[in-house]
Design a protein around this motif. Structure first.
Motif, PDB file in Angstrom:
ATOM      1  N   PHE A 354       0.868  -1.180   0.000  1.00 11.70           N
ATOM      2  CA  PHE A 354       0.000   0.000   0.000  1.00 11.70           C
ATOM      3  C   PHE A 354       0.906   1.230   0.000  1.00 11.70           C
ATOM      4  N   ASP A 355       0.938   1.929  -1.121  1.00  8.92           N
ATOM      5  CA  ASP A 355       1.814   3.088  -1.297  1.00  8.92           C
ATOM      6  C   ASP A 355       0.976   4.366  -1.192  1.00  8.92           C
ATOM      7  N   ARG A 356       1.093   5.027  -0.030  1.00 11.72           N
ATOM      8  CA  ARG A 356       0.352   6.265   0.235  1.00 11.72           C
ATOM      9  C   ARG A 356      -1.153   6.070  -0.004  1.00 11.72           C
ATOM     10  N   TYR A 357      -1.633   4.925   0.471  1.00 18.41           N
ATOM     11  CA  TYR A 357      -3.058   4.638   0.286  1.00 18.41           C
ATOM     12  C   TYR A 357      -3.850   5.238   1.446  1.00 18.41           C
ATOM     13  N   ARG A 358      -5.013   5.805   1.138  1.00 18.32           N
ATOM     14  CA  ARG A 358      -5.938   6.310   2.149  1.00 18.32           C
ATOM     15  C   ARG A 358      -7.333   5.736   1.866  1.00 18.32           C
ATOM     16  N   GLY A 378      -0.106 -16.141   6.629  1.00 15.28           N
ATOM     17  CA  GLY A 378       1.187 -16.323   5.965  1.00 15.28           C
ATOM     18  C   GLY A 378       1.531 -15.309   4.911  1.00 15.28           C
ATOM     19  N   GLY A 379       0.666 -14.319   4.664  1.00 20.03           N
ATOM     20  CA  GLY A 379       0.961 -13.318   3.650  1.00 20.03           C
ATOM     21  C   GLY A 379       1.858 -12.207   4.167  1.00 20.03           C
ATOM     22  N   ALA A 380       2.092 -11.207   3.317  1.00 22.12           N
ATOM     23  CA  ALA A 380       2.984 -10.105   3.672  1.00 22.12           C
ATOM     24  C   ALA A 380       2.402  -8.797   3.159  1.00 22.12           C
ATOM     25  N   VAL A 381       2.474  -7.743   4.008  1.00 21.24           N
ATOM     26  CA  VAL A 381       1.984  -6.413   3.654  1.00 21.24           C
ATOM     27  C   VAL A 381       3.058  -5.387   3.980  1.00 21.24           C
ATOM     28  N   LEU A 382       3.279  -4.468   3.056  1.00 26.82           N
ATOM     29  CA  LEU A 382       4.197  -3.358   3.259  1.00 26.82           C
ATOM     30  C   LEU A 382       3.412  -2.060   3.068  1.00 26.82           C
ATOM     31  N   VAL A 383       3.534  -1.168   4.049  1.00 26.76           N
ATOM     32  CA  VAL A 383       2.863   0.128   3.989  1.00 26.76           C
ATOM     33  C   VAL A 383       3.932   1.200   3.830  1.00 26.76           C
ATOM     34  N   SER A 384       3.890   1.911   2.710  1.00 28.69           N
ATOM     35  CA  SER A 384       4.748   3.063   2.507  1.00 28.69           C
ATOM     36  C   SER A 384       3.914   4.293   2.820  1.00 28.69           C
ATOM     37  N   ALA A 385       4.160   4.914   3.981  1.00 24.17           N
ATOM     38  CA  ALA A 385       3.248   5.922   4.522  1.00 24.17           C
ATOM     39  C   ALA A 385       3.666   7.341   4.144  1.00 24.17           C
ATOM     40  N   GLY A 386       2.659   8.121   3.815  1.00 21.76           N
ATOM     41  CA  GLY A 386       2.832   9.546   3.614  1.00 21.76           C
ATOM     42  C   GLY A 386       2.004  10.309   4.635  1.00 21.76           C
ATOM     43  N   PRO A 387       1.767  11.588   4.401  1.00 22.52           N
ATOM     44  CA  PRO A 387       0.989  12.373   5.367  1.00 22.52           C
ATOM     45  C   PRO A 387      -0.401  11.804   5.632  1.00 22.52           C
ATOM     46  N   GLU A 388      -0.978  11.062   4.654  1.00 22.13           N
ATOM     47  CA  GLU A 388      -2.322  10.522   4.829  1.00 22.13           C
ATOM     48  C   GLU A 388      -2.399   9.479   5.946  1.00 22.13           C
TER      49      GLU A 388
END
Length: 697
Positions: A354-358, A378-388
């Motif tokens: 999730f790349d800067r997802y809101r 067993g899955g994998a999640v990466l959050v790339s966070a911005g101001p949102e």
């Protein structure tokens, strides 16, 4: 003791060339024949006169040699390879060697040259012919009276058999009624795709005098990485195609074993170890960008640059609440297949980013709950966070929030800062050694020489692993294991500054690559792992851990004996050691709850491929050199001397050929007769012929 002997012979050094001398002899014969035809009574005296003159021209001399005889040499080549250590073969070998040396010692004028042959390096088997060639090259061929080989007959370099100038005989160890069962790995791949069955071809084979009690089937025991053993019945003497599905990525050690049978020669070849590296076929990644921004291309370029990654990328260009009158047919080329991706096929992805997802109503809470369940299973999640991420429509306020490793404070920190690696990050494989990538620090500058970032979301860690910090040492990169899966959060959206080379840039590509592969559970990026590899008999051990105190590893040998190998921390979080295994086989390692297995030596050593003692491979060599093969179990044969070209083997005996070699210590040459004696004899016979023929007239 033979001190030598004087040997004389007549040699010629003609005063004129031999062709001229032979022509003169022919003329003399014709002259004598003419005298005989004419009836001259002194023809024979004429012939003696010519003979004396020709002999004088041939210049005969008596050459006397003082010869010292040399001893005969017998090459005794003994096989001490691994196959010779089976059963009572060592005792047979020792007895044969001792008796042969004793008999040769009793023979006059005879010496023994002993040669010992062991296992060839690199699983080369028994190279007895090479050893025989080397021994033969060190001795004068004219003195070699024979070669005696003590072996089980399993020679692996018969093509290199030398031309021995004397008889060759073999003393064969082992017994006629020996039999053996072995496990053969006919075909095994080095790599296999995880989750897909791979075919191995095995065969259980019997050799030798197999008893009826051995049966036509055998039990095959199978284990992976030293785990639980499974047993199946397999036919004997027929290839078996065995499908195997690898349980995990990285090196998988498969051990196959056939229980030893009563009376079997050895069980060393009843087991085989196969090492298969498990690889993923394709890594499927779903990238959801909440809005276009400068760093969006970074993720896409990273994932598209890896040929093993299948990327599905969606960018939300226009939120649903936006009303600007644009026709629906012109808003998008492809509709966002939310149900298909987040309900029907979510389990097919190895990583969701999730790349800067809101939250804008595009993904209902039920779909985000599916993502949470996907991680826990067993899955994998990466959050790339911005101001949102700190706003009211943050992902943290969705069902995903319960598995995220941080809590946002709703503050956005603005100002230049350089990302820094924490002490924990120095030990974690995702960030260890990362300072070596990117630009070097300027003189007097502390830390890596990376460029600055300028925006970060303020978060509070809750149970995650903080590997990097940013503005005012706030958490920047946080990792967490959740259920069977993994979660990571990058609290800034400005990693793209590194890729653009701002202020020298930084290791953006390496960092994000490691991060993505850690989330997808690549074995080389596990922070708690024990691995071992073998090079010959040396086992190299690597223990990775985020904690201290890993100073030794426990090793269980193939025979169940325990060993301990010391470990040294060579880098933060990396403990290494080296240990020499006492023998071939499968070794199990354990340290701090982590286990590993490693195979030392080949899957099936050449020395144990054929264990039945037989002279078949040596028969062509014996036939050429008129020798024979005698089993030690029938009695050790005596040694006789035989003439060259005669048979050198018989019932209860083997032969060697005396070479009668010698060295000349002195050489003397004296004239056969003085020159005046030849002249006087010639004159005597010529005068006799004249007187006889003149008196007759």
């Amino acid at each position: 003791m033979n001190l030598g002997a004087d040997i004389g012979q007549v040699v010629f050094a003609p005063l004129i060339p031999w062709p001229v001398l032979w022509v003169a002899a022919g003329v003399a014969v014709l002259a004598v024949a003419l005298a005989l035809w004419r009836g001259l009574s002194g023809w024979w005296l004429r012939g003696l006169t010519a003979a004396v003159l020709l002999l004088a021209l041939a210049n005969p001399s008596i050459q006397t040699e003082d010869r010292a005889p040399l001893s005969d040499i017998v090459l005794l080549v003994t096989d001490h390879s691994s196959s010779q250590k089976i059963g009572d073969r060592p005792a047979q070998t020792a007895a044969a060697e001792a008796q042969i040396k004793a008999e040769l010692k009793d023979l006059p004028n005879t010496e023994v040259r002993e040669v010992s042959v062991g296992d060839a390096p690199g699983d080369g088997g028994t190279l007895m012919m090479g050893a025989l060639s080397d021994a033969l090259a060190e001795e004068p061929r004219a003195r070699v009276a024979g070669a005696i080989l003590i072996t089980d007959g399993q020679i692996d370099d018969m093509a290199q058999a030398p031309d021995v100038p004397a008889p060759v005989n073999v003393l064969l160890t082992g017994h006629r009624d020996d039999w053996d069962r072995r496990l053969i790995v006919k075909d095994a791949p080095a790599y296999a795709i995880m989750g897909e069955p791979v075919k191995l071809t095995l065969e259980v084979a019997d050799q030798g005098a197999v008893p009826a009690s051995a049966g036509k089937t055998a039990t095959l025991e199978i284990s992976v990485d030293g785990g639980k053993t499974q047993s199946v019945r397999v036919p004997v003497g027929k290839p078996l195609d065995l499908p195997v599905t690898l349980p995990h990525g990285g090196m998988n050690v498969l051990q196959f074993n056939v229980p030893a049978q009563k009376g079997e020669l050895t069980d060393r070849n009843n087991a085989a170890v196969v090492q298969i590296n498990g690889v993923r076929d394709r890594l499927r990644v779903l990238l959801v960008s909440g809005e276009p921004h400068a760093g969006e291309r970074v993720w896409r370029n990273l994932l598209k640059s890896d040929p093993s990654v299948d990327l599905v990328h969606f960018t939300i260009l226009r939120p649903p609440e936006k009303q600007d009158g644009v026709p629906v047919s012109e808003l998008s080329l492809i509709a966002f297949p939310t149900r298909e991706l987040f309900v029907e096929k979510i389990k097919d992805f190895d990583l969701i980013i999730f790349d800067r997802y809101r939250r804008r109503g595009i993904l209902p809470s039920a779909y985000l709950q599916n993502v949470k369940d996907y991680v826990e299973n067993g899955g994998a999640v990466l959050v790339s966070a911005g101001p949102e991420f700190g706003s009211v429509d943050s992902l943290w306020r969705s069902p995903l929030g319960s598995i995220l490793p941080v809590v946002p404070t709703s503050q956005v920190l603005v100002g230049g800062f350089k990302p820094e690696i924490t002490k924990l990050g120095d030990r974690h494989p995702v960030t260890e050694g990362l300072a070596a990538f990117g630009p070097k620090p300027k003189p007097g500058e502390k830390g890596p020489g990376w460029g600055r970032w300028f925006r970060q979301v303020e978060v509070k860690n809750r149970g995650g692993q903080v590997l990097m910090t940013g503005y005012d040492h706030d958490p920047l990169l946080i990792l967490k294991r959740e259920g069977k899966g993994r979660v990571a959060l990058l609290a800034s959206d400005e990693a793209w500054l590194w890729s653009r080379g701002y202020e020298g840039g930084g290791p953006q590509l390496e960092l994000l690559r490691r991060l993505a592969h850690w989330l997808m559970k690549e074995p080389e990026l596990e922070e708690e792992a024990l691995t071992a590899t073998s090079e010959g008999a040396t086992i190299k051990i690597v223990r990775r851990s985020l904690s201290e105190g890993h100073d030794r590893v426990t090793i269980t040998g193939p025979d169940g004996k325990l060993y301990h190998a010391p470990l040294t921390e060579t880098e933060p979080g990396r403990f290494t050691g080296s240990w020499t295994a006492p023998g071939l086989g499968l070794y199990r390692l354990e340290e701090g709850g982590k286990k590993a297995v490693v195979a030392v030596g080949p899957s099936a050593p050449k020395e144990f491929e054929e264990t039945i003692a037989t002279p078949a491979k040596l028969q062509p060599l014996l036939a050429v050199h008129r020798g024979g093969a005698h089993r030690v179990e029938d009695g050790i044969p005596g040694i006789r001397r035989v003439a060259a070209g005669r048979a050198a083997s018989g019932r209860g005996w083997i032969g060697i050929t005396p070479r009668h070699a010698y060295v000349t210590r002195d050489l003397r040459v004296s004239p056969f007769l003085p020159a005046w004696a030849f002249l006087a004899l010639a004159a005597f016979f010529a005068l006799g012929a004249w007187l006889r023929e003149g008196r007759r007239r």
